[in-house]
Scaffold this active site. Structure first.
Site, mmCIF file in Angstrom:
data_model
loop_
_atom_site.group_PDB
_atom_site.id
_atom_site.type_symbol
_atom_site.label_atom_id
_atom_site.label_comp_id
_atom_site.label_asym_id
_atom_site.label_seq_id
_atom_site.Cartn_x
_atom_site.Cartn_y
_atom_site.Cartn_z
ATOM 1 C CB CYS A 254 48.427 33.610 41.346
ATOM 2 S SG CYS A 254 48.599 35.125 42.184
ATOM 3 N N GLY B 1 54.019 37.968 32.405
ATOM 4 C CA GLY B 1 55.392 38.471 32.280
ATOM 5 C C GLY B 1 56.136 38.540 33.598
ATOM 6 C CG ASN C 247 45.059 29.757 41.558
ATOM 7 O OD1 ASN C 247 44.146 29.400 42.299
ATOM 8 N ND2 ASN C 247 45.714 30.892 41.737
ATOM 9 C CD GLU D 1 43.799 36.387 29.565
ATOM 10 O OE1 GLU D 1 43.049 35.818 28.786
ATOM 11 O OE2 GLU D 1 44.182 35.871 30.643
HETATM 12 S S1 SF4 Z 1 55.213 32.701 37.148
HETATM 13 FE FE1 SF4 Z 1 54.642 32.920 34.967
HETATM 14 S S2 SF4 Z 1 54.683 35.116 34.556
HETATM 15 FE FE2 SF4 Z 1 55.782 34.773 36.509
HETATM 16 S S3 SF4 Z 1 57.918 34.548 35.886
HETATM 17 FE FE3 SF4 Z 1 57.068 32.486 35.922
HETATM 18 S S4 SF4 Z 1 56.373 32.099 33.798
HETATM 19 FE FE4 SF4 Z 1 56.680 34.304 34.027
#
Ligand code: SF4
Length: 338
Positions: free
Chosen positions: A332, A157, A289, A91
């Site tokens: 987020c 990611g 969120n 996404e």
């Molecule tokens: S907040 Fe989510 S996308 Fe970012 S490093 Fe942590 S698990 Fe990965």
């Protein structure tokens, strides 16, 4: 078959040269790919027919397809569910601000960091290639019907866990013959992968760096960001942040999601102020969120305001980020592997 957008301009020059074409053909091809966004080699009319045939036989142009688009009517922000060549889903989001759209891009399908408040961290598939990262910008521009003004690597990611492809994608987006986006309009976020932060400081790119801090106590951080916080302490992160700022001249942003009774006390605000002051950084607060399967709650609004005021009274540059895209699960921590 090779994805043409996985090649840098110099790699494309090399590819053309190996097939007996002048290097300037690569620049022509680059303009077709990124300015005209032409997908069919036969229509790249200023290229010789032999080159067009070689492109047809050996390469492909599209790496990312749009499966579905959700629009947040209140903010005109949108989320795109995208499909990659091997069927993997990701996404990305286009968030509308005063200055235009910011593309929030994914760098991996899933994430290995397993942060407890994040939908992206609940599974892992593979890294994305540079072409797959760059193509998200072009697809988002298609669906928003406007070019993207900025990019942030804050989708699915951990960007610095896919270091080489992310850096390559940023250079491709910067290339003047193509998308031509300034590095100061690009932001890489990280949950604090210290060695990669040092490498990035030496890339000569001076992109913005946002560090997902979320706690100023190593033990609390280990509970929230288990993989990253077990690898690197807050002290190591501060050192890498200071080095990045000194080497690039960019101010570091600390992202801090306020979580009810976890990281929102006055003492936390005080420690965050001291931490930020030491690296002359900026704090970006956001209420956590909601994410399915995660019981943590955002700090109530009054507590968020109190936390912000406390930082400001300490002389810290701090903002409360508007949360765009919550209604379409594009805010987020809400983007996920499709
Ligand atoms: S907040 Fe989510 S996308 Fe970012 S490093 Fe942590 S698990 Fe990965």
């Amino acid at each position: 078959m090779m994805n043409l957008k996985d090649l840098s301009l110099s790699e494309l020059e090399q590819w053309c040269a190996e097939r007996g074409h002048a290097r300037y053909r690569a620049r022509q091809l680059w303009r077709w790919l990124y300015q005209a966004q032409e997908r069919v080699p036969a229509r790249m009319t200023n290229l010789p027919e032999r080159l067009r045939q070689q492109l047809e036989d050996e390469t492909y142009v599209d790496a990312v397809w749009v499966d579905k688009v959700f629009t947040d009517r209140n903010t005109a922000s949108l989320k795109a569910v995208l499909r990659l060549c091997d069927g993997v889903g990701i996404e990305a989001a286009a968030l509308l601000y005063r200055f235009g759209y910011t593309a929030c891009l994914s760098s991996q399908a899933g994430c290995r960091m397993a942060c407890v408040f994040c939908a992206s961290g609940q599974s892992w598939e593979r890294n994305l290639s540079s072409g797959e990262i760059v193509d998200q910008v072009l697809r988002l521009a298609d669906v928003a019907e406007r070019p993207m003004s900025r990019v942030v690597l804050m989708g699915v990611g951990e960007p610095l866990d896919n270091y080489a492809q992310v850096v390559k994608a940023l250079r491709q987006l910067h290339q003047p013959q193509g998308v031509n986006m300034g590095y100061r309009h690009m932001t890489v976020s990280t949950c604090g992968l210290v060695p990669q932060m040092h490498w990035l400081a030496d890339e000569g790119m001076a992109v913005n760096l946002a560090i997902s801090l979320h706690a100023v106590d190593d033990e609390v951080r280990k509970a929230l960001l288990p993989v990253a916080a077990r690898r690197h302490s807050l002290v190591e992160i501060a050192e890498a942040a200071r080095n990045y700022s000194e080497r690039t001249g960019r101010q570091i942003t600390f992202e801090y999601a306020l979580i009810d009774r976890i990281n929102d006390s006055d003492e936390s605000a005080q420690r965050l102020a001291e931490y930020t002051r030491a690296v002359k950084g900026h704090v970006n607060l956001i209420g956590l969120n909601p994410v399915e399967g995660c019981e943590l709650m955002a700090t109530p609004r009054a507590g968020q305001v109190r936390f912000l005021q406390k930082l400001r009274r300490e002389g810290i540059s701090a903002t409360m980020r508007r949360s765009l895209g919550v209604s379409i699960n594009a805010a987020c921590g809400q983007l996920r592997r499709g």
